[in-house]
Write an enzyme that holds these catalytic residues in place. Structure first.
Site, PDB file in Angstrom:
ATOM      1  N   GLU A 192      12.909  -4.188  -3.976  1.00 16.69           N
ATOM      2  CA  GLU A 192      11.641  -4.433  -5.132  1.00 16.69           C
ATOM      3  C   GLU A 192      12.550  -4.605  -6.289  1.00 16.69           C
ATOM      4  O   GLU A 192      11.919  -5.022  -7.442  1.00 16.69           O
ATOM      5  CB  GLU A 192      10.964  -3.183  -5.047  1.00 16.69           C
ATOM      6  CG  GLU A 192       9.776  -3.344  -6.054  1.00 16.69           C
ATOM      7  CD  GLU A 192       8.703  -2.126  -5.938  1.00 16.69           C
ATOM      8  OE1 GLU A 192       8.878  -1.388  -4.972  1.00 16.69           O
ATOM      9  OE2 GLU A 192       7.841  -1.946  -6.836  1.00 16.69           O
ATOM     10  N   GLY A 251       0.706  -1.205   0.011  1.00 16.94           N
ATOM     11  CA  GLY A 251      -0.148  -0.109   0.202  1.00 16.94           C
ATOM     12  C   GLY A 251       0.924   1.144   0.215  1.00 16.94           C
ATOM     13  O   GLY A 251       0.926   1.896   0.890  1.00 16.94           O
ATOM     14  N   TYR A 252       1.517   1.487  -1.293  1.00 16.86           N
ATOM     15  CA  TYR A 252       2.506   2.703  -1.194  1.00 16.86           C
ATOM     16  C   TYR A 252       1.603   3.919  -2.014  1.00 16.86           C
ATOM     17  O   TYR A 252       1.338   4.781  -1.413  1.00 16.86           O
ATOM     18  CB  TYR A 252       3.536   2.398  -1.909  1.00 16.86           C
ATOM     19  CG  TYR A 252       4.751   1.969  -1.288  1.00 16.86           C
ATOM     20  CD1 TYR A 252       4.313   1.287   0.104  1.00 16.86           C
ATOM     21  CD2 TYR A 252       6.146   2.043  -1.523  1.00 16.86           C
ATOM     22  CE1 TYR A 252       5.504   0.961   0.561  1.00 16.86           C
ATOM     23  CE2 TYR A 252       7.303   1.505  -0.964  1.00 16.86           C
ATOM     24  CZ  TYR A 252       6.715   1.082   0.204  1.00 16.86           C
ATOM     25  OH  TYR A 252       7.736   0.595   0.921  1.00 16.86           O
ATOM     26  N   SER A 253       1.143   3.523  -3.262  1.00 13.38           N
ATOM     27  CA  SER A 253       0.444   4.477  -4.328  1.00 13.38           C
ATOM     28  C   SER A 253      -0.632   4.991  -3.854  1.00 13.38           C
ATOM     29  O   SER A 253      -1.633   4.338  -3.266  1.00 13.38           O
ATOM     30  CB  SER A 253       0.256   4.082  -5.680  1.00 13.38           C
ATOM     31  OG  SER A 253       1.757   3.526  -6.258  1.00 13.38           O
ATOM     32  N   ASN A 297       9.975   4.336 -16.045  1.00 15.05           N
ATOM     33  CA  ASN A 297      11.363   4.561 -16.766  1.00 15.05           C
ATOM     34  C   ASN A 297      11.664   5.959 -16.849  1.00 15.05           C
ATOM     35  O   ASN A 297      12.951   6.288 -16.761  1.00 15.05           O
ATOM     36  CB  ASN A 297      11.126   4.098 -18.252  1.00 15.05           C
ATOM     37  CG  ASN A 297      11.085   2.409 -18.204  1.00 15.05           C
ATOM     38  OD1 ASN A 297      11.114   1.937 -16.994  1.00 15.05           O
ATOM     39  ND2 ASN A 297      11.418   1.877 -19.367  1.00 15.05           N
TER      40      ASN A 297
HETATM   41  C1  FAD Z   1      -0.531  -2.758 -13.082  1.00 17.07           C
HETATM   42  C2  FAD Z   1       0.301  -1.795 -11.858  1.00 17.07           C
HETATM   43  C3  FAD Z   1       0.143  -2.340 -10.631  1.00 17.07           C
HETATM   44  C4  FAD Z   1       0.921  -1.648  -9.666  1.00 17.07           C
HETATM   45  N1  FAD Z   1       1.099  -2.290  -8.350  1.00 17.07           N
HETATM   46  C5  FAD Z   1       1.261  -1.349  -7.319  1.00 17.07           C
HETATM   47  C6  FAD Z   1       1.200  -1.941  -6.127  1.00 17.07           C
HETATM   48  O1  FAD Z   1       1.014  -3.146  -5.545  1.00 17.07           O
HETATM   49  N2  FAD Z   1       1.464  -1.019  -4.928  1.00 17.07           N
HETATM   50  C7  FAD Z   1       1.624   0.190  -5.033  1.00 17.07           C
HETATM   51  O2  FAD Z   1       1.851   0.930  -4.056  1.00 17.07           O
HETATM   52  N3  FAD Z   1       1.603   0.832  -6.258  1.00 17.07           N
HETATM   53  C8  FAD Z   1       1.565   0.069  -7.413  1.00 17.07           C
HETATM   54  N4  FAD Z   1       1.457   0.599  -8.629  1.00 17.07           N
HETATM   55  C9  FAD Z   1       1.676   1.983  -8.799  1.00 17.07           C
HETATM   56  C10 FAD Z   1       2.945   2.223  -9.544  1.00 17.07           C
HETATM   57  O3  FAD Z   1       3.938   2.254  -8.728  1.00 17.07           O
HETATM   58  C11 FAD Z   1       2.618   3.680 -10.309  1.00 17.07           C
HETATM   59  O4  FAD Z   1       1.709   3.746 -11.242  1.00 17.07           O
HETATM   60  C12 FAD Z   1       3.748   4.418 -10.391  1.00 17.07           C
HETATM   61  O5  FAD Z   1       4.584   4.860  -9.483  1.00 17.07           O
HETATM   62  C13 FAD Z   1       3.496   5.714 -11.485  1.00 17.07           C
HETATM   63  O6  FAD Z   1       2.619   6.577 -10.682  1.00 17.07           O
HETATM   64  P1  FAD Z   1       1.408   7.184 -11.591  1.00 17.07           P
HETATM   65  O7  FAD Z   1       0.597   5.936 -12.122  1.00 17.07           O
HETATM   66  O8  FAD Z   1       0.534   7.727 -10.706  1.00 17.07           O
HETATM   67  O9  FAD Z   1       1.992   7.934 -12.618  1.00 17.07           O
HETATM   68  P2  FAD Z   1       2.333   9.515 -12.436  1.00 17.07           P
HETATM   69  O10 FAD Z   1       3.289   9.509 -11.604  1.00 17.07           O
HETATM   70  O11 FAD Z   1       1.241  10.298 -12.596  1.00 17.07           O
HETATM   71  O12 FAD Z   1       3.342   9.862 -14.076  1.00 17.07           O
HETATM   72  C14 FAD Z   1       2.563   9.918 -15.193  1.00 17.07           C
HETATM   73  C15 FAD Z   1       3.705  10.372 -16.172  1.00 17.07           C
HETATM   74  O13 FAD Z   1       4.572  11.311 -15.891  1.00 17.07           O
HETATM   75  C16 FAD Z   1       6.010  10.724 -15.761  1.00 17.07           C
HETATM   76  N5  FAD Z   1       6.732  11.703 -14.814  1.00 17.07           N
HETATM   77  C17 FAD Z   1       6.346  11.891 -13.405  1.00 17.07           C
HETATM   78  N6  FAD Z   1       6.942  12.554 -12.732  1.00 17.07           N
HETATM   79  C18 FAD Z   1       8.017  12.712 -13.432  1.00 17.07           C
HETATM   80  C19 FAD Z   1       9.404  13.468 -13.525  1.00 17.07           C
HETATM   81  N7  FAD Z   1       9.659  14.100 -12.350  1.00 17.07           N
HETATM   82  N8  FAD Z   1      10.164  13.564 -14.692  1.00 17.07           N
HETATM   83  C20 FAD Z   1       9.635  12.981 -15.803  1.00 17.07           C
HETATM   84  N9  FAD Z   1       8.657  12.455 -15.864  1.00 17.07           N
HETATM   85  C21 FAD Z   1       7.732  12.214 -14.842  1.00 17.07           C
HETATM   86  C22 FAD Z   1       5.984   9.263 -15.377  1.00 17.07           C
HETATM   87  O14 FAD Z   1       7.149   8.763 -15.927  1.00 17.07           O
HETATM   88  C23 FAD Z   1       4.655   8.929 -16.061  1.00 17.07           C
HETATM   89  O15 FAD Z   1       5.179   8.806 -17.766  1.00 17.07           O
HETATM   90  C24 FAD Z   1       0.826  -0.309  -9.772  1.00 17.07           C
HETATM   91  C25 FAD Z   1       0.895   0.294 -11.002  1.00 17.07           C
HETATM   92  C26 FAD Z   1       0.378  -0.417 -11.742  1.00 17.07           C
HETATM   93  C27 FAD Z   1       0.170   0.312 -13.522  1.00 17.07           C
END
Ligand code: FAD
Ligand code: FAD
Lengths: 397, 369
Positions: A244, A127-129, A382
């Site tokens: 991780e 439960g991070y995101s 990435n």
């Molecule tokens: C299938 C799946 C499983 C997951 N499982 C888990 C889980 O079990 N537990 C958990 O806690 N989380 C989980 N996650 C969450 C995951 O870690 C987040 O989706 C991830 O951290 C990206 O956050 P976001 O989706 O909010 O995208 P955002 O952070 O909103 O990013 C949107 C876009 O902006 C880019 N971006 C953001 N900041 C910057 C920057 N400073 N410079 C350049 N580009 C940037 C990103 O790379 C991306 O392209 C999961 C996600 C998915 C899709």
């Protein structure tokens, strides 16, 4: 320089192979080979088989019941498992939470939780995101307010992978709203059966249910479920992230995927000849293979450094970026190889006792291609990884 | 040179865009996708009423359009809204074959089709044919005055909804087409939904008996008409992908402006700005490719322009779909978010009538000729 495995490593590999040969249930590897997913029962079963062998926790120290393998052994194990189409081991309890508890947890926590992870009694999720805290994880808002010997938790987590199977969740929560972002966060263990927790499914674009939203309304969590010190959670969270990122290159997955693509391309006929003899398709396959051969060695170079105790830093980010690009490219090749038979919606066209639609390898490939877009998004996107890599060069970081 | 749409086409575009925006919401579409039928009869009727089907036929065929740019206008809008209704299969492909090859009776069907009263499906591809139009193993035998069909057809889009299938078979060393009413004895279907919406079926043909009147055009001579119609279908697919790419780009732009991380809209990160810029460049290229394909449809450059367009759209489409998902992060991976469906539509057009590689090879062959 010696590019071959040592005799001990080869013996180890043979032992792993013999084990997989004998103990990996065929009906399970068939599912994985066909691109399917195991349900909870399947995962639990494989988990138990590994536990009986003493190989469930390769990364744990012996004192906690682990195998304490070095990085090269772990790599060999992962590679062999992927080649044999063994199920992926769900990482949340075993390779994310456990190292945190082993380093920062109390004796009571270690004694209580670690055996239950091995026995499979507890299924953990992460439960991070949160909806507003993705890449910017430190902006998380879920609140935990101390009230006597409990915390009262309110907020929402999202993207919780396999949370539908979990009975425990480890969470980052905000315990000091006044402090600077990263300083007011704590690391809390929460029983999913506590009143006030609601898990809502999120269906992904390929129709699968693998992630969830988790809602907390006045959830009472005993203070003994705090890991380490209050407001020091960010340190533990970062420590967890380094774990991780083990096996992040996914060389084994890529190798298995590439083999599958080649098998498909031998079976598919294009103008009467196998697709694998088509120069354009063959060139694409060859290029990915060339990338993979180099990455496999990059991976081993980094692993052997880690095996002698040098912690990988920016290299982990490099492996994440390159590894996911290669895996996604292989998924794209598989989709192309299937041709028109990539169009059916796998879960309904393949399953059931209905007549199969197309060759058995074709059903899941398009769904996998879409599902694996996640590889470059989660675990630190990435873009974030590239930022980390660039920073070490350009900002003296 | 003039790259503006004619007044009629501009009107068609505006009307269709407005209609789809109001009527074909994400929610409506997702309900349609989940339904047993996989399409909405109501929407179909409304599309017919708007003249969307008629726009795909010339006046002497009973329509009011039928040129490459009419096809492009219609399908770009369908793509923009992620429409899953089988306009391509019923109207453009099967309607096209009926007008190209049909006798008076068979052409009657086109009138019904334009009115929205009829569904059709082309049962042509077979399990081993991939994208090759001439790879057909289904056979006919002449049995007195009757024709007997045997074979199996693969991924026949819209088969279950179709009132008639147009079935291809080999005879006298060439390709023939037959109009087969659904429910004809010996025809059986195994239907399934498709990943990007809509339905298809495997079609089994076991001793299907047909009268001579089922034959569409002359026996063994259908390939060139089929090629002409599939060329039109390729213009449609390219335009549909372009429309969908525009939606993907628009959604991404909006998201970059509103989604905040690290205290600022993510669109302020240069790493993302440059990616967006590349998408916009590729979008312009894609638009030009569609213009080429549509504009050269009736010329001897047809095949080369189409191979070129579908190759370019295949590449640009994959880039746009993947980048749009990546720039959105996790949210784009969810089924209910608009982009997920749109991205699937873009990528999956690559699996109809030739993918990026197939059209690259076609282009090389045609350039060498
Ligand atoms: C299938 C799946 C499983 C997951 N499982 C888990 C889980 O079990 N537990 C958990 O806690 N989380 C989980 N996650 C969450 C995951 O870690 C987040 O989706 C991830 O951290 C990206 O956050 P976001 O989706 O909010 O995208 P955002 O952070 O909103 O990013 C949107 C876009 O902006 C880019 N971006 C953001 N900041 C910057 C920057 N400073 N410079 C350049 N580009 C940037 C990103 O790379 C991306 O392209 C999961 C996600 C998915 C899709
Ligand atoms: C062959 C040649 C012929 C030329 N002819 C002429 C001429 O006839 N008349 C004339 O006046 N000039 C001429 N120029 C100069 C030319 O316009 C400059 O080279 C150009 O403006 C770039 O400046 P720079 O070389 O100082 O690179 P810099 O401006 O120092 O840029 C270095 C790198 O940083 C990048 N960069 C800079 N700012 C940003 C930013 N804000 N965001 C992201 N990236 C950035 C650049 O894209 C480049 O990759 C010529 C140059 C060449 C090479």
């Amino acid at each position: 320089m010696d590019l071959s495995y040592s005799p001990e490593e080869i013996a180890f590999r043979d032992e792993v192979r013999a084990f997989l040969d004998a103990k990996l249930p065929k009906e399970m590897s068939d599912v994985i080979r066909a691109g399917g997913e195991l349900g909870k029962e399947g995962h639990d079963r494989w988990h138990a088989i590994l536990n009986e062998q003493g190989w469930l926790a390769p990364n744990w120290p012996k004192e906690f019941g682990g195998a304490e393998w070095n990085a090269v052994q772990r790599h060999i194990f992962e590679e062999e498992c992927a080649a044999a189409y063994a199920p992926r081991i769900v990482p949340f309890g075993l390779s994310m939470l456990a190292p945190v508890l082993q380093k920062f947890g109390s004796k009571e926590q270690q004694d209580h939780y670690l055996p239950r992870i091995l026995s499979g009694e507890d299924w953990w999720c992460q439960g991070y995101s949160e909806p507003g805290a993705g890449s910017d994880l430190a902006s998380l808002k879920t609140k935990a307010v101390r009230d006597g010997d409990h915390y009262i938790v309110n907020g929402q987590k999202t993207w919780t992978t396999l949370g539908q199977y979990a009975n425990w969740i480890f969470c980052l929560v905000r315990t000091d709203p006044e402090a600077k972002q990263q300083e007011g966060i704590s690391f809390l263990l929460i029983d999913m059966n506590t009143p006030g927790i609601e898990v809502r499914p999120i269906i992904l674009l390929d129709g699968t249910h693998e992630v969830n939203e988790v809602w907390f309304t006045d959830v009472k969590v005993p203070v003994e479920n705090l890991v380490g010190e209050e407001n020091k959670g960010w340190t533990y969270a970062k420590y967890l992230l380094t774990h991780e990122r083990t096996n992040i290159a996914g060389v084994g997955f890529s190798q298995a995927g590439l083999n599958a693509v080649k098998r498909m391309a031998k079976a598919e006929k294009h103008k009467g000849k196998p697709l694998i003899e088509n120069p354009h398709f063959a060139a694409r396959v060859a290029q990915v293979e060339i990338d993979l051969m180099a990455m496999s060695t990059t991976n081993l170079r980094i692993i052997s450094k880690a095996a002698v105790g040098q912690a990988p830093g920016v290299e982990a980010s490099m492996l994440k970026v390159k590894g996911t690009i290669i895996r996604q490219e292989i998924n794209d090749l598989a989709r192309r190889a299937a041709g028109p038979y990539a169009m059916p919606f796998a879960s309904e066209a393949v399953e059931g006792d209905n007549m199969p639609v197309g060759p058995d390898y074709a059903g899941p490939v398009a769904a996998q291609y879409f599902n694996n877009r996640k590889l470059s998004i989660f675990g630190g996107s990435n873009e974030i990884q590239r930022g980390i890599i660039a920073k070490t060069m350009l900002a003296g970081g | 040179m003039n790259f503006d749409l004619t007044e009629e086409r501009q009107m068609l575009q505006d009307t269709l865009r407005r209609f789809l925006r109001d009527r074909y919401t994400t929610e409506t579409r997702n309900t349609i996708i989940d339904s047993e039928a996989g399409l909405s009869a109501e929407i179909w009727g409304e599309l017919a009423e708007l003249g969307v089907l008629g726009a795909l036929f010339s006046e002497d065929q009973g329509g009011f359009g039928g040129a490459g740019f009419d096809i492009a206008v219609v399908f770009e809008e369908l793509g923009r809204a992620g429409v899953v209704e089988p306009v391509l299969d019923t109207a453009l492909i099967c309607g096209g074959l009926l007008t190209e090859l049909g006798d008076d009776d068979q052409r009657q069907l086109v009138e019904e089709l334009i009115g929205g009263a009829l569904h059709l499906a082309l049962a042509h591809s077979e399990p081993g044919s991939r994208y090759d139009l001439d790879a057909v193993e289904t056979q006919i035998v002449q049995n007195g005055s009757d024709i007997v069909l045997n074979g199996r057809k693969a991924v026949v889009v819209n088969a279950e909804a179709a009132d008639h299938l147009i079935v291809s078979a080999r005879e006298a060393g060439g390709l023939s087409l037959f109009v087969v009413p659904s429910g004809t004895a010996g025809v059986s279907l195994r239907g399934y939904p498709m990943l990007a919406g809509g339905r298809a079926a495997e079609v089994m043909l076991d001793d299907v008996q047909l009268p001579e009147s089922a034959r569409l055009g002359a026996g063994g001579r259908a390939l060139s008409a089929l090629e002409a119609v599939i060329a039109r279908a390729n213009v449609a697919l390219a335009a549909e992908a372009l429309g969908a790419m525009e939606t993907a780009t628009a959604l991404t732009r909006e998201y970059l402006l509103t989604r905040k991380q690290f205290g600022r809209p993510i669109g302020t990160f240069q790493a993302l700005q440059h990616r967006m810029a590349d998408l916009l460049i590729e979008m312009e290229q894609a638009r030009s490719a569609v213009i080429n394909a549509a504009g050269y449809l009736e010329t001897d450059q047809r095949d080369k322009q189409i191979a070129s367009a579908r190759n370019l759209i295949g590449r640009a489409g994959r880039l746009v779909a993947e980048e749009a998902i990546q720039l959105h992060g996790g949210i784009a991976m969810t089924q209910e978010y608009e982009l997920a469906h749109i991205a699937k539509r873009i990528v999956m057009t690559d699996h109809r009538f030739g993918d990026t590689d197939y059209h690259l090879e076609r282009f090389i062959e045609l350039s060498a000729a």
